[in-house]
Design a protein around this motif. Sequence first.
Motif, short mmCIF file in Angstrom:
data_model
loop_
_atom_site.label_atom_id
_atom_site.label_comp_id
_atom_site.label_asym_id
_atom_site.label_seq_id
_atom_site.Cartn_x
_atom_site.Cartn_y
_atom_site.Cartn_z
N SER A 132 3.14 13.83 -0.50
CA SER A 132 3.68 14.74 0.51
C SER A 132 5.03 14.28 1.05
O SER A 132 5.66 14.98 1.85
N MET A 133 5.50 13.10 0.62
CA MET A 133 6.80 12.62 1.04
C MET A 133 7.88 13.58 0.56
O MET A 133 7.89 14.00 -0.59
N GLU A 134 8.79 13.94 1.45
CA GLU A 134 9.80 14.95 1.14
C GLU A 134 10.97 14.39 0.34
O GLU A 134 11.75 15.15 -0.22
N HIS A 135 11.11 13.07 0.29
CA HIS A 135 12.23 12.46 -0.42
C HIS A 135 11.70 11.46 -1.44
O HIS A 135 10.82 10.66 -1.14
N GLU A 136 12.22 11.52 -2.67
CA GLU A 136 11.83 10.53 -3.68
C GLU A 136 12.52 9.20 -3.42
O GLU A 136 11.90 8.15 -3.49
N GLU A 137 13.83 9.24 -3.15
CA GLU A 137 14.55 8.01 -2.85
C GLU A 137 14.35 7.69 -1.37
O GLU A 137 15.01 8.26 -0.50
N ALA A 138 13.40 6.81 -1.11
CA ALA A 138 13.00 6.52 0.27
C ALA A 138 12.39 5.14 0.32
O ALA A 138 12.21 4.47 -0.70
N VAL A 139 12.07 4.70 1.54
CA VAL A 139 11.36 3.44 1.76
C VAL A 139 9.96 3.77 2.26
O VAL A 139 9.80 4.49 3.24
N LEU A 140 8.97 3.26 1.55
CA LEU A 140 7.57 3.41 1.95
C LEU A 140 7.05 2.06 2.41
O LEU A 140 7.05 1.10 1.64
N ILE A 141 6.63 1.98 3.68
CA ILE A 141 6.11 0.73 4.22
C ILE A 141 4.59 0.83 4.31
O ILE A 141 4.06 1.68 5.03
N LEU A 142 3.90 0.01 3.54
CA LEU A 142 2.44 -0.06 3.57
C LEU A 142 2.06 -1.23 4.46
O LEU A 142 2.20 -2.40 4.07
N GLU A 143 1.58 -0.94 5.66
CA GLU A 143 1.31 -1.98 6.63
C GLU A 143 -0.07 -2.61 6.45
O GLU A 143 -1.04 -1.92 6.13
N ASP A 144 -0.14 -3.91 6.67
CA ASP A 144 -1.39 -4.66 6.72
C ASP A 144 -2.27 -4.39 5.51
O ASP A 144 -3.42 -3.97 5.62
N ILE A 145 -1.73 -4.65 4.31
CA ILE A 145 -2.49 -4.34 3.11
C ILE A 145 -3.73 -5.22 2.97
O ILE A 145 -4.66 -4.88 2.23
N ASP A 146 -3.79 -6.34 3.69
CA ASP A 146 -4.97 -7.20 3.60
C ASP A 146 -6.19 -6.57 4.25
O ASP A 146 -7.30 -7.05 4.08
N ILE A 147 -6.00 -5.47 4.99
CA ILE A 147 -7.14 -4.83 5.63
C ILE A 147 -7.99 -4.07 4.61
O ILE A 147 -9.12 -3.70 4.88
N THR A 148 -7.42 -3.85 3.41
CA THR A 148 -8.14 -3.13 2.37
C THR A 148 -8.90 -4.12 1.50
O THR A 148 -8.30 -4.99 0.87
N LYS A 149 -10.21 -4.01 1.46
CA LYS A 149 -11.04 -4.96 0.72
C LYS A 149 -10.64 -5.03 -0.74
O LYS A 149 -10.67 -6.09 -1.36
N ALA A 150 -10.20 -3.89 -1.30
CA ALA A 150 -9.86 -3.84 -2.71
C ALA A 150 -8.65 -4.69 -3.05
O ALA A 150 -8.44 -5.06 -4.20
N THR A 151 -7.82 -5.02 -2.06
CA THR A 151 -6.61 -5.80 -2.35
C THR A 151 -6.89 -7.29 -2.36
O THR A 151 -6.00 -8.08 -2.67
N ARG A 152 -8.09 -7.71 -2.02
CA ARG A 152 -8.41 -9.13 -1.90
C ARG A 152 -8.95 -9.71 -3.20
O ARG A 152 -9.69 -9.05 -3.92
#
Length: 201
Positions: free
Chosen positions: A48-68
């Motif tokens: 749903s992001m309106e711009h392809e050339e952009a900055v996406l900040i994914l905060e606190d990725i350690d909160i997701t069990k799958a990333t551990r």
Amino acid sequence: RGYLFYGPPGTGKTSLGLAVASEYNLPTYILPLSVVADDASLVKAVSSMEHEEAVLILEDIDITKATRGREHEEFSVSAASGSIKTGVTLAGLLNILDGVSTPSGLITIMTTNHRSVLDPALIRPGRVDKALEIGYLDDDQLRRMVMWYLNTEVFTFPHITADITPAQIIGIIKTNFGNSDQCIEDITKFITDANNEEPIL
């Protein structure tokens, strides 16, 4: 490109991501994974992001069990991060980082307080092009930060030996907005007290 900013809470990881976007005049999207219910919601949010050339900040990725990593499955998240409650899977997150769902020209910045618990697949070269540790303030960083906010160089502070974050100093600056002398006095006292505080054993 993908970046990982890691370090203690309050050290400015998200703020640095915003500064990068501002420097290059790019639209910025901030997505705390703690509010994403599942992979489908993650894909929907990114698409749903309106711009392809952009900055996406994914905060606190350690909160997701799958990333551990598997050896850290029982890792206890600090109160600052909260409990692990998101349904996003590692596969879903990897698809956002470098899969068919990744917009062309997207710069992804992930932040975490706990780099050591992250799954190696998530932060391998190609997904994370550069990892940057953002730690506590040192003397020069403090001087330059206060100079920028107060527009003055006429001050000296005690040498920092304690763990002090930019967020703590900015809090003092905001409290004393418009009163530089009181601000410098309060920062000096804060550093002195922090330096003299007995460590918790």
